[in-house]
Structure formats: structure tokens, C-alpha cells
Enzyme design. Structure first.
Site, PDB file in Angstrom:
ATOM      1  CB  CYS A   2      -0.983  -0.129   1.266  1.00 46.42           C
ATOM      2  SG  CYS A   2      -1.778  -1.331   1.422  1.00 46.42           S
ATOM      3  NE  ARG A  27       4.657   1.749  -1.218  1.00 41.68           N
ATOM      4  CZ  ARG A  27       5.448   1.863  -0.079  1.00 41.68           C
ATOM      5  NH1 ARG A  27       6.424   2.412  -0.192  1.00 41.68           N
ATOM      6  NH2 ARG A  27       5.324   1.325   1.121  1.00 41.68           N
ATOM      7  CD1 TRP A  75      -0.436  -5.393  -3.482  1.00 39.40           C
ATOM      8  CD2 TRP A  75      -0.542  -6.598  -1.470  1.00 39.40           C
ATOM      9  NE1 TRP A  75       0.032  -6.826  -3.694  1.00 39.40           N
ATOM     10  CE2 TRP A  75       0.033  -7.496  -2.333  1.00 39.40           C
ATOM     11  CE3 TRP A  75      -0.616  -6.739  -0.165  1.00 39.40           C
ATOM     12  CZ2 TRP A  75       0.449  -8.802  -2.204  1.00 39.40           C
ATOM     13  CZ3 TRP A  75      -0.128  -8.156   0.163  1.00 39.40           C
ATOM     14  CH2 TRP A  75       0.339  -8.994  -0.696  1.00 39.40           C
ATOM     15  CG  ASN A  99       0.660   1.806   3.904  1.00 41.09           C
ATOM     16  OD1 ASN A  99      -0.384   2.040   3.386  1.00 41.09           O
ATOM     17  ND2 ASN A  99       1.839   2.366   3.312  1.00 41.09           N
ATOM     18  N   GLY A 100      -0.460  -1.570   6.654  1.00 41.17           N
ATOM     19  CA  GLY A 100       0.006  -2.513   7.622  1.00 41.17           C
ATOM     20  C   GLY A 100      -1.057  -3.351   7.910  1.00 41.17           C
ATOM     21  CD  GLU A 480      17.775 -12.413  -8.443  1.00 47.00           C
ATOM     22  OE1 GLU A 480      17.329 -12.910  -7.435  1.00 47.00           O
ATOM     23  OE2 GLU A 480      17.342 -11.277  -8.809  1.00 47.00           O
ATOM     24  CE  LYS A 484      14.485 -10.418 -10.276  1.00 49.14           C
ATOM     25  NZ  LYS A 484      15.023  -9.893  -9.018  1.00 49.14           N
ATOM     26  CD  GLU A 487      10.068 -10.485  -9.287  1.00 49.06           C
ATOM     27  OE1 GLU A 487      11.290 -10.134  -9.374  1.00 49.06           O
ATOM     28  OE2 GLU A 487       9.627 -10.044  -8.352  1.00 49.06           O
ATOM     29  CG  HIS A 503      20.031 -37.005  -6.868  1.00 49.76           C
ATOM     30  ND1 HIS A 503      20.764 -38.386  -6.335  1.00 49.76           N
ATOM     31  CD2 HIS A 503      21.234 -36.321  -6.980  1.00 49.76           C
ATOM     32  CE1 HIS A 503      21.909 -38.276  -6.636  1.00 49.76           C
ATOM     33  NE2 HIS A 503      22.451 -37.145  -6.888  1.00 49.76           N
ATOM     34  CE  LYS A 602      11.603  -2.182  -5.879  1.00 49.96           C
ATOM     35  NZ  LYS A 602      12.468  -3.275  -6.449  1.00 49.96           N
TER      36      LYS A 602
HETATM   37  O1  M6R Z   1      13.134  -4.649  -0.084  1.00 44.73           O
HETATM   38  P1  M6R Z   1      13.753  -6.110   0.096  1.00 44.73           P
HETATM   39  O2  M6R Z   1      15.087  -6.115  -0.731  1.00 44.73           O
HETATM   40  O3  M6R Z   1      13.706  -6.501   1.466  1.00 44.73           O
HETATM   41  O4  M6R Z   1      12.654  -6.890  -0.885  1.00 44.73           O
HETATM   42  C1  M6R Z   1      12.864  -8.333  -0.467  1.00 44.73           C
HETATM   43  C2  M6R Z   1      12.048  -9.215  -1.446  1.00 44.73           C
HETATM   44  O5  M6R Z   1      10.664  -9.041  -1.390  1.00 44.73           O
HETATM   45  C3  M6R Z   1      12.435  -8.806  -3.156  1.00 44.73           C
HETATM   46  O6  M6R Z   1      13.845  -8.958  -3.254  1.00 44.73           O
HETATM   47  C4  M6R Z   1      11.526  -9.716  -4.008  1.00 44.73           C
HETATM   48  O7  M6R Z   1      12.025 -10.922  -4.078  1.00 44.73           O
HETATM   49  C5  M6R Z   1      11.932  -8.820  -5.471  1.00 44.73           C
HETATM   50  N1  M6R Z   1      10.689  -8.609  -6.073  1.00 44.73           N
HETATM   51  C6  M6R Z   1      12.492  -9.858  -6.512  1.00 44.73           C
HETATM   52  O8  M6R Z   1      12.756  -9.358  -7.497  1.00 44.73           O
END
Ligand code: M6R
Length: 607
Positions: A2, A27, A75, A99-100, A480, A484, A487, A503, A602
Site C-alpha cells: 500500500c 509499490r 494492496w 498501511n500495515g 536469482e 526474476k 515474477e 535425483h 515492491k
Molecule cells: O526490499 P527487500 O530487498 O527486502 O525485498 C525483498 C524481496 O521482497 C524482493 O527482493 C523480491 O523478491 C523482489 N521482487 C524480487 O525481484
């Protein structure tokens, strides 16, 4: 997650709020709304969907001038994505955004029902509005203080009281709020990106302090109602850094910004161009004394940076280094004491699980060091020491430049710590630092591969499953690459340690299944080639990534991406860029919203 914006000042509040919400769109959200004073009446306009739909609704509403209001992008957590559940919520004399998560909302809801008060939405937020209204007897600060004594959970609130037009009250606990006063008036937001248009100077509202915003100023008081002067911070980027700058997406822009973000993160930490030096970061060498164990705690991509950091640190320090998923770590009764260095990594500095892991480490008297991108964020403030990544604002949900900047900080920590510990010599350290600096031009050169990678991605766009395989550092990079891709392209993908395929997972590798094979490490190159042959024998579609001049038998792959020659340890930087570009162009070929993938946010400020 949010987004929050609040404004009271000398210009049209609706414009400030809508522009602020547009800046916060990155966000991740599913509905948006604003509330603004018109005289002593509060008007609220909200909608599911995008801020552009909210803007249309605002334009259609009867034109009323307003100079004070609050805006929110939601959100969904409690209650579905509906207009009614969107913020702001009004009850009686109180209108607020939040927010929260209020964890004890149900208990409070039952109490309010006993008093004949019922919410119209399914949200925890409306319960907070009802609670504050029920406690309000003409003194806003007293009502807020009584309410927060009853609330469990994390929150950042901006609150309008109909009896105090032109004033906004704010409080936070665990969710960020930053504020500034500028010539236009007073502005508060959940992140700096929405403030930068007004000022580069800002402050973070301290937790459990109340900010009272008027046109003229912002007053901050603690819960004893003592006025405090918050510490001012300064951002060294401007409004253009948070704009696309001619790129079609923020993600592509941020991928291309990596040479610069690496330069800004690495170079100031090198003394006389030779050895690591953290004195300007306020990190004394003594913090490494007596440390016999390192724990790295983080989430998502930041955790993947930790996987690379672990390999580097164990090699150099010869002490155990473990990487923990922050959301798991805190519930596992981890072994931490004053001889443990806990490194938390976070772009936003606000990730709830990482923050909780840090708090746990602090409780156990570990030395805590965080690698964070956002200045003054909760994780930065609560760590003993901070090594900031200087990546600038990262807007795309998919983390790119923050990841490589995190890697560079972890390498610097490894070199610095190893030198102090005496597990490497000064000469070795100088040569390591030279290698680290060489990644900057190499990353620049890797970006030239963008068009070739774009073409390769045309082959991936219709696939349903994609595998990433690698060994050692390449396995960390496979994790990684996989996150990427999934997502932002919504293609199912998995990362496997290449030796582990046979395995179990090899049964999923059939004709045409894409396998992205990372083979950048010369020491295990031949082993990796054997694993590639295993998938090739099952007719997998192989995209091979190698470092520099590795000799490759062209029959083992369909496409071969050659990275600029670097020392093996440095290949994660260039590999990361290729994996980011693979994910990016696959998403573009599929016609998806690259910067704001569905369901993701985000900054993940809920646990
Ligand atoms: O703000 P942060 O680095 O703590 O966020 C951690 C994860 O939420 C963030 O890296 C997420 O996995 C990304 N969207 C991946 O690209």
C-alpha cells in the site's frame, strides 16, 4: 505494498494526491482513493483498479477546491478488492488511510458491535477508524494515543478529523512514513519517491510519534506530548531518477543503471584505490573482532544475494556462514550470541520479515550489520551498522540494480573482514579489490548483449516451464534467474543445483523444455558440462551462459551467451545482468506489465 500520501498546503490537494499516488504505483496495489476537505466536509473518492481510473473519477466529480487531503493505494489483505474496501475509510468524525495490518481487529470489532457500531467494509482499517472515532472527545492526539494502546500489529496512519479541517495527523509503528515541509506546504508519504518533487530534505517519522501537519509546519511529538526535532535526511538523487528517462519500463532502465550504481557503491569504499575502507560509513574495524559465525537473513532476491555472499565469505573467512530466509529464521529458535555477526540485506529496508529477523538478532546481542538501499529505513535505523547500497531509487518490482549493488557490498564486507582477520594478505586483498572494480566495465559490456538476448527470448515466451541449473556460485545465480523470470513472466520456473537433477527433477526434462545452464566457474566447468549433456540427451532446449573464453562444443546447446572475461568470482555480476535481461524480454514478448507484476508489491511490509 500500500502507498500513502498526505498533503496540506497552498495548492490544489487533489492534484498533489493523485500525482503522489502515481509516483507510488510501483509499490503494487489493486485499488486507490483520496479524501479531501471541502470546508469542514470530507469528500472521498475511491475505486478499484488503477490510479488513472481514480483520476477519471475525480475529474468527473463536481469541481471543488481543496488544499488538504490524504490518498492511498491499497494492496488487499483483509477483504476483497472492492470500492468499499478501498481506503480512505470514514467513521463518524474520522477519515483515515492505513498501511500495515491490525492483528486484533476482530476482537475490537466485537467490542464496537457491543456498542452498536458496525463497519461497512471487511477491512481491519475501518475498525481502526471506528476505534479512533469512539475514543475522540475533541482532542485528536488524545484519541490517537488511546487507540494505539489498543492496537496490535503494524501500521502507518494518516488521519483527518472533520472538526480540524486543513490538519493531518499521522502515526506509525513498523510501517514507514517520511515527511517534508516545502514552499507548497506539508507532505507525508510512505516513501520518498512521492516527496522528491517537493524537497530532497525529509525526515522519517519516528515510530510511535505523532506528526501534526498544517500548511505552515509539521510538529512531531512523542507519546508524552513532548515536541521532538526529527533528524533531517537528504537524498542525493532527484525527481528524474524516479522517472523512466526514455526507457519503455523502469526495469530496463534500472538494468542499464547498474554500471553507475556499482560505481557509486564500490568506489567510495576503497581507500587509495586499493583496500576496503568503511570509516565513512561509521563502521569500525573492531566490529569484526571475536566474530566466529555469520548469519545472513533476507527475503527473495536479497536472500539470493546472500547465497553469493555466503560462498565468498566462507572461502575467505573460513568460519561458518549461513543464509536464512528471514520469514523462517525467526521461528526456528536460531543459535545467535554476541560472537555472531548477523547481516540483513534489504533494498527497501522495510521488509517485515527481515526487520523481525534483525530484531531477533538484536535481542540476542549479535552484532548487526545491514546492507540497505533506502536511507533512514527501519532496518537501517535498527541495525548496529549500515553499509548502504547506492543504487538510487528502484521502482520496478523486480529487483535488479539493488541486487548487484548488494553483491558488491557483500564482497566488500568479505574482503574487509578477511583482511582484518588475517585470512588474506594485503596483497591478496588489493588484487581482490582490483577484480571487483573490473566488474563495472564488464557489466557495461554485458549490456551490449541486450538485443541478442531479446531474440533468444522469442523462443521462451510460449513455454510453461523453464529450468535454471548451475553449481556453486552459478547455483546461487540460478535461484536469482528463476525468481526474476517467474515474477514478471508468470512462467513456472525452478532453479536446481545441476548435480541434483538426476535425483528427481530430470524426470521433468523432456523434448523442448528450456534449460538455462550457467557454467561460469572454471573449477567445476567440466562437471557442469556433464550435467548439460544429461539434459541434452533428453532433448532439452539449452541456453548456455559461460564466462569469457570457455571452450564450448556447440552441439550441447541451442544458444550460447558469452560473458565478458572476468575472474570466476566476479562472474555473478555479469551473469545477473543476462538473467535480468532474459526475464525482462520474455515478459515483454508475453505482453505483460513488466514493472508491476500481478499480486506482487515492491515493499513487503506485512509478514
Ligand atoms: O526490499 P527487500 O530487498 O527486502 O525485498 C525483498 C524481496 O521482497 C524482493 O527482493 C523480491 O523478491 C523482489 N521482487 C524480487 O525481484
Amino acid at each position: 505494498m500500500c502507498g500513502i500520501i498526505g498533503f496540506t498546503g497552498y495548492s490544489e490537494a487533489k492534484n498533489v494526491l493523485l500525482e503522489g499516488l502515481e509516483a507510488l504505483e510501483y509499490r503494487g496495489y489493486d485499488s486507490a482513493g483520496i479524501a479531501f476537505f471541502h470546508g469542514d466536509r470530507v469528500n472521498t473518492i475511491k475505486t478499484t483498479g488503477k490510479v488513472s481510473s481514480l483520476r477519471d473519477k475525480v475529474l468527473l466529480s463536481a469541481e471543488t477546491m481543496s488544499t488538504c487531503g490524504i490518498g492511498h493505494t491499497r494492496w488487499a489483505t483483509h477483504g476483497g478488492v472492492t470500492d468499499t474496501n478501498s481506503h480512505p475509510h470514514t467513521f463518524g468524525r474520522v477519515t483515515l488511510i492505513h498501511n500495515g495490518i491490525i492483528e486484533n481487529y476482530h476482537e475490537l470489532e466485537l467490542e464496537l458491535a457491543d456498542a452498536g457500531k458496525y463497519p461497512v467494509s471487511q477491512t481491519d482499517t475501518e475498525i481502526a477508524a471506528m476505534l479512533i472515532d469512539s475514543l475522540y472527545e475533541g482532542d485528536a492526539i488524545a484519541a490517537i494515543k488511546k487507540a494505539i494502546a489498543r492496537l496490535d500489529g503494524a501500521y502507518a496512519f494518516c488521519i483527518l478529523f472533520s472538526e480540524e479541517p486543513e490538519v493531518i495527523y499521522c502515526i506509525r509503528n513498523g510501517s514507514p512514513l517520511v515527511a517534508c515541509h516545502a514552499k507548497e506546504g506539508s507532505v507525508i508519504a510512505s516513501d520518498m519517491v512521492a516527496l522528491i518533487k517537493y524537497s530532497r530534505e525529509y525526515f522519517v517519522l519516528p515510530e510511535l510519534h505523532i506528526a501534526r501537519l498544517t500548511k505552515e509546519n509539521i510538529t512531531v511529538t512523542d507519546l508524552n506530548e513532548t515536541v521532538i526535532t526529527p533528524k533531517m535526511l537528504y537524498v542525493n538523487w532527484d525527481v528524474t531518477a524516479a522517472q523512466k528517462g526514455g526507457y519503455p519500463h523502469f526495469m530496463l532502465k534500472e538494468i542499464h543503471e547498474q554500471p553507475e550504481s556499482l560505481r557509486s557503491t564500490i568506489i567510495p569504499r576503497i581507500k587509495n584505490k586499493q583496500l576496503p575502507d568503511f570509516s565513512a560509513d561509521g563502521i569500525p574495524e573492531q566490529i569484526f573482532d571475536g566474530i566466529n559465525r555469520v548469519i545472513i537473513a533476507a527475503c527473495g532476491t536479497a536472500m539470493h544475494a546472500g547465497l553469493v555472499g555466503k560462498v565468498m565469505m566462507e572461502r575467505l573467512l573460513r568460519i561458518p556462514v549461513t543464509v536464512e530466509i528471514a520469514s523462517e529464521f525467526r521461528y526456528q529458535d536460531p543459535i545467535i550470541d554476541e560472537t555472531t555477526l548477523v547481516i540483513t540485506i534489504s533494498q527497501s529496508g522495510e521488509t517485515a520479515d527481515t526487520l523481525a529477523a534483525l530484531r531477533l538478532a538484536n535481542e540476542h546481542h549479535a552484532t548487526t550489520l545491514s546492507v540497505v538501499n533506502v536511507k533512514g529505513s527501519s532496518i537501517a535505523r535498527e541495525s548496529d551498522y549500515v553499509l548502504y547500497t547506492h543504487a538510487g531509487p528502484e521502482i520496478a518490482v523486480a529487483s535488479t540494480k539493488a541486487y548487484t549493488a548488494q553483491l558488491s557490498c557483500l564482497y566488500l564486507i568479505a574482503y574487509h573482514f578477511a583482511l582484518i582477520k588475517g585470512t588474506i594478505t594485503e596483497t591478496e586483498c588489493i588484487s581482490n579489490i582490483e577484480e571487483l572494480q573490473s566488474v563495472i566495465p564488464a557489466v557495461e559490456k554485458t549490456l551490449d548483449l541486450a538485443e541478442d538476448i531479446n531474440k533468444i527470448c522469442a523462443n521462451l515466451k510460449d513455454k510453461e516451464d523453464i529450468f535454471f541449473i548451475g553449481r556453486g556460485l552459478d547455483y546461487a545465480l540460478s535461484c536469482e534467474g528463476s525468481i526474476k523470470l517467474k515474477e514478471i513472466s508468470y512462467i513456472h520456473s525452478e532453479a536446481y543445483a545441476a548435480g541434483e537433477l538426476k535425483h528427481g527433477t530430470l524426470s521433468l526434462v523432456t523434448t523442448g523444455i528450456p534449460v538455462i545452464a550457467l557454467a561460469t566457474q572454471s573449477g567445476i566447468y567440466n562437471k557442469m558440462i556433464s550435467n548439460i549433456k544429461e539434459v541434452r540427451a533428453r532433448e532439452a532446449f539449452v541456453i548456455l551462459i559461460t564466462n569469457g573464453n570457455a571452450k564450448v562444443d556447440s552441439s550441447i546447446c541451442d544458444y550460447h551467451i558469452t560473458l565478458p572475461e572476468l575472474a570466476d568470482n566476479m562472474a555473478p555480476f555479469t551473469t545477473a545482468v543476462v538473467l535480468q535481461l532474459l526475464a525482462y524480454y520474455t515478459s515483454v514478448h508475453r505482453g505483460l506489465n513488466v514493472d508491476q507484476p500481478r499480486n506482487l508489491a515492491k515493499s513487503v511490509t506485512v509478514e
